[in-house]
Design a protein around this motif. Structure first.
Motif: not given
Length: 470
Positions: A387-400
């Motif tokens: 889960e923690a890595t999934a959240i990090k991947i999701a947030n590692d984006s220029d978009f939001g």
């Protein structure tokens, strides 16, 4: 729409906007646009209409807005057909879009008086309150992908707040731009209160700089947002930006895989994937990745390409051959970078802007499917160990802009959605969608400001403090 136009000078020729049918590649109608002096003259007349409209009681504004909803519903088949012809939207989706616009008009007709009511403030003596005054003419620069909804999303609250509006729509949907102007005129709004400017993108900065324009709103690409932000900032004018998105959905190890795949397919395939809030990156925990791959491929198979005029069609053409070629290039480069193709990914051998529902897996950093916005029917599966890595991947984006959590534990999903994901909207066990009742907008390169709900109507008012000493 048939107003007299003075001759354009040789230095300011009128543009011509040519429509191309995305389903066939055949040319459609060509519209004569406005030369720059004509556009400025229209804005001046819109400013004059604002001076009277701002004094119109809000109950009268609401009555006109409800009539706009009636016009939309009465002419829905015509407007849906226009969207199909100009940007390829399937007919059933066009009808749903028009109905959403009508609901939006009714929502702000019902709620604007409450949203804009004076708000008393206790300062321990003198009378004090906050009041909301209109700003003036709002210039909207809008995209083609939801050619009616994007416009009404800004126009209903803007007009209900007492403002006027001018629309610079995308160049491939000029008929939609003029039809929306007709809706407001047919509903009884003052003739120049809402106007459409048929101008090229190169003229937008000059319109922003027009002294009769008070504020600007744009929905579009990051590049367009940067240019409009420069112009609005230089002119010191209020701006709302709703830009791109690369929405991430977390598929957790406790998710019902069949339900999760259904939501994911719906999220990815909205408007043929041509949506800023379409689900694009599906970050799947390793324990359920294989099952999710199979399930999502099966769900995407339920979106065959079809005639957009057929009420049963769920996937029509993309907006243009250029757009189709761009997304195919992203797919090809992602495969060259190590992604695997599970379905789709081939350009059909026929005229038009067609592309099938496509699923990529083993998507990793460095591939366009991981790093860039995919504006079409292409879904990307990214594996995460926990889960923690999934959240990090999701947030590692220029978009939001939007984000989602698919889980069998709603409390777990709520925690992640509310506290962990860097996005303007986070939905649990549902696909992200706009709704007049909920604030809409993003963070990071997805823009700033909000549309819809009370937050949206406050973007284009003067939030004024008044204190009265007895």
């Amino acid at each position: 729409m048939n107003e007299h136009r003075p001759p354009a000078s040789s230095t300011d020729p009128r543009p011509h906007l040519a429509v191309v049918d995305p389903a066939t590649g055949q040319p459609g109608r060509t519209y004569e646009g406005h030369a720059r002096p004509e556009a400025h003259a229209i804005i001046a007349r819109t400013r004059s209409a604002f001076e009277k409209w701002r004094l119109t009681p809000i109950e009268a504004r609401a009555a006109q807005m409800r009539k706009a909803a009636e016009v939309l519903r009465r002419r829905a088949p015509e407007f849906a057909r226009l969207m199909t012809d100009e940007m390829g939207k399937p007919h059933a989706d066009g009808l749903a879009e028009v109905e959403k616009c009508a609901f939006n008009c009714e929502f702000f007709a019902d709620k604007a008086a409450d949203f804009l009511a004076r708000r008393p403030v206790d300062v321990g003596g003198p009378k004090a309150f906050v009041t909301y005054n209109p700003l003036g003419v709002v210039l909207a620069v809008m995209p083609w992908n939801f050619p009616f909804w994007q416009v009404f999303r800004f126009a209903a609250p803007t007009l209900m707040a007492g403002n006027a509006a001018v629309l610079k729509h995308a160049s491939n949907v000029p008929g939609c731009a003029l039809a929306i102007e007709e809706v407001f005129r047919e509903a009884g709004f003052p003739a120049d209160l809402f106007r459409s400017l048929l101008i090229p993108g190169r003229d937008v900065a000059a319109m922003i700089d027009d002294p009769n324009v008070a504020a600007v709103t744009l929905t579009g690409s990051v590049g367009a947002g940067r240019e409009v932000a420069k112009a609005a900032g230089g002119a010191l004018k209020k701006l709302v930006l709703e830009l791109g998105g690369s929405d991430a959905y977390l598929v957790l190890d406790d998710a019902d895989i069949d339900k999760a795949a259904t939501i994911a397919a719906t999220a990815r395939m909205v408007n043929g994937g041509q949506s800023c809030i379409a689900g694009k990156r599906f970050i799947v925990l390793k324990a359920v990745k294989a099952a999710f791959e199979t399930a999502l491929a099966e769900k995407l198979a339920a979106y065959p390409m079809g005639d957009p005029h057929d009420p049963a069609t769920k996937l029509g053409p993309l907006s243009s051959v250029h757009a189709r070629d761009e997304i195919h290039d992203q797919v090809v480069r992602s495969l060259a970078g190590g992604a695997r193709l599970l379905c789709g990914g081939q350009i059909p051998d026929k005229p038009g802007a067609w592309y099938p529902a496509t699923l990529l897996t083993d998507v990793r950093p460095g591939q366009p499917a991981h790093d860039d916005e995919l504006f079409g029917p292409v879904a990307a599966i990214i594996e995460a160990p926990d889960e923690a890595t999934a959240i990090k991947i999701a947030n590692d984006s220029d978009f939001g802009l939007g984000s989602g959590v698919l889980t069998g534990d709603p409390e777990r999903g709520e925690r992640i959605a509310a506290e962990a994901l860097e996005a303007g909207m986070s939905f649990v066990n549902a696909n992200v969608r706009s709704d007049p009742r909920l604030p809409f907008g993003g963070v990071k390169h997805s823009g700033y400001g909000r549309e819809c709900a009370d937050f949206g109507i406050y973007e284009f008012v003067n939030v004024k403090t008044v204190l009265v000493q007895g």
